[in-house]
Design an enzyme around this catalytic site. Structure first.
Site, PDB file in Angstrom:
ATOM      1  N   THR A 118      11.113   3.410  40.025  1.00 28.51           N
ATOM      2  CA  THR A 118      10.816   2.014  39.719  1.00 28.51           C
ATOM      3  C   THR A 118      11.085   1.116  40.914  1.00 28.51           C
ATOM      4  OG1 THR A 118      11.558   0.127  38.379  1.00 28.51           O
ATOM      5  CG2 THR A 118      13.174   1.841  38.786  1.00 28.51           C
ATOM      6  N   TYR A 142      19.638  -0.302  34.900  1.00 27.50           N
ATOM      7  CA  TYR A 142      18.410   0.495  34.871  1.00 27.50           C
ATOM      8  C   TYR A 142      18.018   0.925  36.280  1.00 27.50           C
ATOM      9  CZ  TYR A 142      13.405   1.432  34.917  1.00 27.50           C
ATOM     10  OH  TYR A 142      12.170   1.987  35.155  1.00 27.50           O
TER      11      TYR A 142
END
Length: 319
Positions: A118, A142
């Site tokens: 990501t 995250y």
């Protein structure tokens, strides 16, 4: 003989699109998914093994049963806000799950891994667009779990696993043939939430922050169509199969859209007026995230063809 690829999280949004792309490219996608977040109806192009990503023995059995020659690893928790509230859960699923997968790959001699990473690994960028050489300073759990997984996968080269990490920017849109699309029990992404609000499925839609240091005050993101993103995984797999070196690649388009620009596109695609009540900024949200995708273009041959804003909004609305 068709080459099998284990696709963890293959019943999810991006995973299912990747399975379709794999099948179109002559692979057999074997979906490994516990269906906690994915959907059985999205498993259309190969067999399904139901299992937890933290269960090394089950992963190893799936790899052996199907003689998988590679893994594409999507299975993870991925909501930024939730990660801020429940970091332990994110480390348990994302980090422990990735280690279980890597250990199973070593045990079975499975050599190639395409890892779903990501843009959150970059945090608040020092300069734009963001290249793969930018500092890796994620600002939320995250992003931090994904960075740990990237580094762990790279270290497993010592055990014979060659890994490519694909750093996504904002996945968006839906399969142009409407076979699959974005569908979550707890939807957090801007475009589907806006469309759900227009259809009356949710009643708390709002724009999170109107005081960002951007031209219209809303956050700017690089949006990539999920079909282009899926094709990028096939390119990365072929790159590894052809002897490519491990590494990381950005998958984006190289320019961004603000939240308000996205909402105008949703309104145009739907033919409906899009209300946009303003709310507070979410903790951990960077101001601007825009990719420099040139390395993926030069090395993998990656070239988005569906990622204009009109196509993203129209395919999402059609789905």
């Amino acid at each position: 003989m068709t080459k099998a690829v284990l696709v963890t999280g293959g019943a999810g949004y991006i995973g299912a699109h990747a399975c379709k792309a794999l099948a179109k490219s002559g692979y057999l996608p074997v979906v490994y998914d516990d269906l906690s977040l994915g959907h059985a109806a999205h498993i259309k192009w190969g067999p399904h093994v139901r299992g937890d990503i933290r269960d090394r023995a089950a992963i190893e059995a799936a790899l052996r049963q199907h003689n998988a020659q590679a893994v594409i690893h999507f299975a993870a928790l991925s909501a930024v806000g939730e990660s801020m509230a429940e970091p332990a859960r994110y480390y348990d699923t994302n980090v422990r799950g990735t280690m279980a997968l890597l250990d199973a790959m070593v045990a079975t001699g499975t050599p190639h891994l395409v890892f779903s990473s990501t843009a959150a690994v970059y945090g608040e960028p020092e300069k734009l667009p963001i290249s793969e050489d930018a500092p890796l300073v994620p600002v939320n759990p995250y992003g931090r779990t994904k960075l740990v997984c990237e580094r762990m996968a790279a270290d497993y080269a010592a055990h014979g696993v060659k890994a490519v990490a694909l750093r996504y920017f904002n996945a968006s849109g839906a399969d142009p043939e409407t076979e699959i699309g974005e569908k979550r029990a707890n939807e957090t992404h801007l475009i589907p939430r806006a469309m759900m609000a227009l259809q009356g499925y949710i009643h708390d839609f709002q724009v999170f922050g109107s005081d960002f240091p951007t031209p219209d005050g809303t956050a700017i993101r690089d949006y990539i169509h999920v079909t282009d993103l899926a094709d990028g995984h096939v390119l990365a797999l072929r790159y590894l199969e052809n002897g490519g070196d491990p590494g990381a690649f950005n998958l984006g388009v190289g320019h961004g859209y603000s939240v308000l620009e996205i909402l105008r596109a949703v309104a145009a695609a739907s033919g409906r007026e899009m209300p946009a009540p303003k709310g507070a900024r979410r903790p951990g949200d960077p101001n601007i995230l825009v990719a420099d995708p040139s390395r993926a273009g030069q090395t993998l041959g990656f070239k988005p063809v569906h990622s204009d804003l009109k196509t993203i909004a129209e395919t999402g609305w059609k789905w």
